[in-house]
Scaffold this active site. Sequence first.
Site, PDB file in Angstrom:
ATOM      1  N   ARG A 105       0.824  -1.220   0.000  1.00  0.00           N
ATOM      2  CA  ARG A 105       0.000   0.000   0.000  1.00  0.00           C
ATOM      3  C   ARG A 105       0.849   1.258   0.000  1.00  0.00           C
ATOM      4  NH1 ARG A 105      -5.254  -2.101   3.654  1.00  0.00           N
ATOM      5  NH2 ARG A 105      -6.033  -3.299   1.879  1.00  0.00           N
ATOM      6  N   TYR A 157      -5.903  -1.036  -7.022  1.00  0.00           N
ATOM      7  CA  TYR A 157      -5.275  -2.257  -6.468  1.00  0.00           C
ATOM      8  C   TYR A 157      -4.701  -2.059  -5.061  1.00  0.00           C
ATOM      9  CZ  TYR A 157      -0.755  -1.159  -9.030  1.00  0.00           C
ATOM     10  OH  TYR A 157       0.386  -0.629  -9.549  1.00  0.00           O
ATOM     11  N   GLU A 158      -4.422  -3.179  -4.438  1.00  0.00           N
ATOM     12  CA  GLU A 158      -4.047  -3.198  -3.006  1.00  0.00           C
ATOM     13  C   GLU A 158      -5.124  -2.568  -2.131  1.00  0.00           C
ATOM     14  OE1 GLU A 158      -1.818  -5.124  -2.656  1.00  0.00           O
ATOM     15  OE2 GLU A 158      -0.741  -4.994  -4.541  1.00  0.00           O
ATOM     16  N   GLY A 159      -6.361  -2.807  -2.473  1.00  0.00           N
ATOM     17  CA  GLY A 159      -7.461  -2.235  -1.701  1.00  0.00           C
ATOM     18  C   GLY A 159      -7.928  -0.951  -2.335  1.00  0.00           C
TER      19      GLY A 159
END
Lengths: 593, 593
Positions: free
Chosen positions: A294, A434-436
């Site tokens: 993140r 992406y990555e949340g």
Amino acid sequence: MPRYTAPTKDTQYILHDVLNITEAGIPGYDELEAEFTGAVLEEAGKISSDVLAPLNAVGDRQGCVLENGVVRTPDGFRDAFEQVKSGGWTGLDMPEEYGGQYMPYVLGTAVGEMFSGANQAFTMYQGLTHGAASAILAHGSDEQKDTYLPRMVSCEWTGTMNLTEPHCGTDLGLMRTKAEPQDDGSYRISGQKIFISAGEHDMAGNIIHLVLAKIAGGPEGIKGVSLFIVPKFLVNGDGSLGARNGVACGNLEEKMGIHGNSTCVMNYDGAVGYLLGEEHKGMRAMFTMMNEARLGVGMQGLALAEAAYQNALDYARERLQGRDVTGAKNPDGPADPLIVHPDIRRSLMDQKSFAEAGRAFILWGATLIDRAHRAGDKDADGLISLLTPVIKGFLTDQGYDMTVQAQQIYGGHGYIEESGMSQFTRDARIAMIYEGANGVQALDLVGRKLAQDGGKHVMAFFDLVKSFIKDNAGQDDAFDRDFLDPLKAASKDLQAAGMYFMQQGMKNPHNALAGSTDFLHLFGHVCLGLMWARMAKASGDALANGTSDAAFHETKLATGRYYMARQLPATALHLARIQTGADTVMALDAENF
Amino acid sequence: MPRYTAPTKDTQYILHDVLNITEAGIPGYDELEAEFTGAVLEEAGKISSDVLAPLNAVGDRQGCVLENGVVRTPDGFRDAFEQVKSGGWTGLDMPEEYGGQYMPYVLGTAVGEMFSGANQAFTMYQGLTHGAASAILAHGSDEQKDTYLPRMVSCEWTGTMNLTEPHCGTDLGLMRTKAEPQDDGSYRISGQKIFISAGEHDMAGNIIHLVLAKIAGGPEGIKGVSLFIVPKFLVNGDGSLGARNGVACGNLEEKMGIHGNSTCVMNYDGAVGYLLGEEHKGMRAMFTMMNEARLGVGMQGLALAEAAYQNALDYARERLQGRDVTGAKNPDGPADPLIVHPDIRRSLMDQKSFAEAGRAFILWGATLIDRAHRAGDKDADGLISLLTPVIKGFLTDQGYDMTVQAQQIYGGHGYIEESGMSQFTRDARIAMIYEGANGVQALDLVGRKLAQDGGKHVMAFFDLVKSFIKDNAGQDDAFDRDFLDPLKAASKDLQAAGMYFMQQGMKNPHNALAGSTDFLHLFGHVCLGLMWARMAKASGDALANGTSDAAFHETKLATGRYYMARQLPATALHLARIQTGADTVMALDAENF
């Protein structure tokens, strides 16, 4: 074709003038003298500009191709990857026992910005490997570490993260991929994973997949998820490569951007997997990768904003169109350059003031990680845990907007692929997802991080802002007026928002969550405001001390004043929205939309 | 593949309940009974959903192909174009003497939104033709009208606008394309034009290019620019096609989006051209096309926001992920649909409240055009002239943001081309750029339109807002609180910004221009706030009168309350930025960036 020039000078300024890293008392930082970091950044800058940036458009145009189960990366990627590997860049901050150089994370982050700014799709191959290696480092057995890390640190083997399935992204409890325990202690993994970046390609001898799966018979939902190491080729006891494992790339996705990175559908068909960490504790182990990832994604948001800005600036200086309304600035030419026009200036200042403060924010965040990991500082760990969704969500939302603004300066030429400006926008778009996805970051921030450890970390953040203001107020009226007063006002808005959540969120959690994205942005602005205040202080001191580079520091001050005057007031709007709660947001029944 | 459902019910509501068009006293409007417009919109909706929308992804994927000077449009485009032509859609609002149906512009706009929402790239072939035909209608000789209009109204022949050259876009005074007068009264046109939408394709028997060029020996700069009709095939006296003219498509641009529309480099090599309108008055004639085109582009911003929203809404209802924090809403399923989550709601409400008010704004604008053109109302003409840059700039900036938000709801699936959400974003991006980049719209608004006719039109706008508030206040506390008070506050911000420009712009025009984009957005928000207040009034009345469709009107009120509470407060931020003037914006010398 766009250019990329690594922001070496600015990074050095942040590391040494603003963050004063050599005096930070963090283990490993005493080696980071300006001469040393300068040399590293200079080299990283060279490889960014000379090797990675020229392949950026190539990767976008060619993309990756899947033929007979083999993924071919774009022309030149293999050679470039060899150069990155042989330069030792892949193990910069990894432990020496596995072949790394164990430099602090902050230096890896500074270099990472350069590589990502030059070629995000390419740099992801290395970035994913770094994340996977970090998870093995944190949770692997000694044998696992010895087997995989030396060749992952060198990127002889690369790594992946396998979370998403067709029907589940954020909500991993819905996962269907299964792990069947075997007598020898290994597992057989079966299922389908999608959106697997660098899942298959032709630049590494082996690919080490980290795969979330449910052990048959384990608990339901997210509590039954475990993490497994699934190598593409099994590794023999002597370290040589064994049989091909039961994992294959079933398809490549066609995407809006990052075409140079292979986004794979991965099919696991009874593939041999090895438990990483404990049974049913897969999410904990995965979060080692996720948190680092993140920050890395937040960094991408900033990196692409910087890259796009550099080209927009060049164009604004060169393209002749119209006249300054107050009088020609290029009277001998047919027209003035775009940069004379106030609205073009506004856009350039938006971009510049974001990129420079964003860089300070991400590097400050990296020092918190170093402090947490190398000095075992739990407060730093708590603070970076709080700030991680802000870094990820705010820097990528804003970073994307800045690439759009940079593209806009090119007019019609920005819409044509030839200029390369569209690629910055299309590539930057993924970082919001992406990555949340950023909405999930906002949920994490408001629903979890704010109240973590009794709200201790957000209070620590407020104290940090307050102390900075208190320590520096009253010495220079202009500094107080231009920097400290706006920072104080913005911080007050953030506190008021937090207070609203405490009071109204108790009654109905929707009242807090309806304002989560606004809160994330409010928080992000306060962080960048704090960064600008710190930079203004550093540059003010440098000027007072008779620096030989007055123009650089005057420019810093002017850029900071712009941010404080033009961007920071957004906090009031975010607060106003937050304080309307959930009423209007949730008023409609789902069927009435 | 994305769906598209024409917003027929909402359009009908705006036309009849909000704008009360049949009572507007505009020539031609008395025919626009609800039954009639409903039938037209229903048919337009069918062709949009059934014919145009299914070709949208095809056009994006295939794009146009140039081979041996011939441009091939995507599969299915030709057939669809025949259907649009044979349905009489191309001449909806054109004069009957040229084969049109002379329906009001407002109806053409309503249909245009549907066609553009279903397939923007396709609809541009027709849209450009309409613009070119309008210019010939306004400035052509009787002979020119008779020669070109019948076949342009039917789209048997299509049209183009040729302004941009490689070195000049906004600043057309830099133009190099030359027109050499011939003895027979025609001209020979030579030069290169770029970014020519629909410049060459395989769907029409002839292409009528309107080309800006400088007549040799004429005045320097913009004052020496004239407009010419340059047909691809010369037209004989009897109307049959003659020789191929000296104009050819030299290249197709690769673009970020609108792949289904051919964006051509057009080379004019002594091509025969006919003066349209007067010598050296080309800009005036061109602006007939430009103003209409700008409204049409604003409409595209709205149309794509609507199309993207429809799909985001479907996805939010269907995709199961996570649980409502206040308790499961789909307890028998594995998870709740996305739409239960407050941040997803916020995003959907942003999109919905924008699209519906944007639609009202564009249709209201179209009635002003009808009033100006059909009733010769100079005040309406002045008001729409003021609002044109707001419609173009605000609706496309916001429309783009909404497509990004819609894409975001899909998470990773939104980044994959298969979902179609990326196309909405990529297509919507161009609307911020073409027909005058949005920064140029802001410049036009602040630098020209505000002060036009002594500021008369902006005063008229303020009066209009004031009258609406005065006429409707004090009857319903909730309406006053939720709609009129926020509208009053926002309008006050707009007036304060105008006042700031008057006072500070006199001292230094940069003080006004540095706030031009903020002013455009401030103005846009006030316009949408006014639209919501008008819709709330209409729906409130309907409910008071015991409408049989209470759910529809309650939903309108709830959506409007959201806009007033969550979006309209942005006016304060824009004002705050504007009031900082040019100081921080222009602080840096160009070389210090």
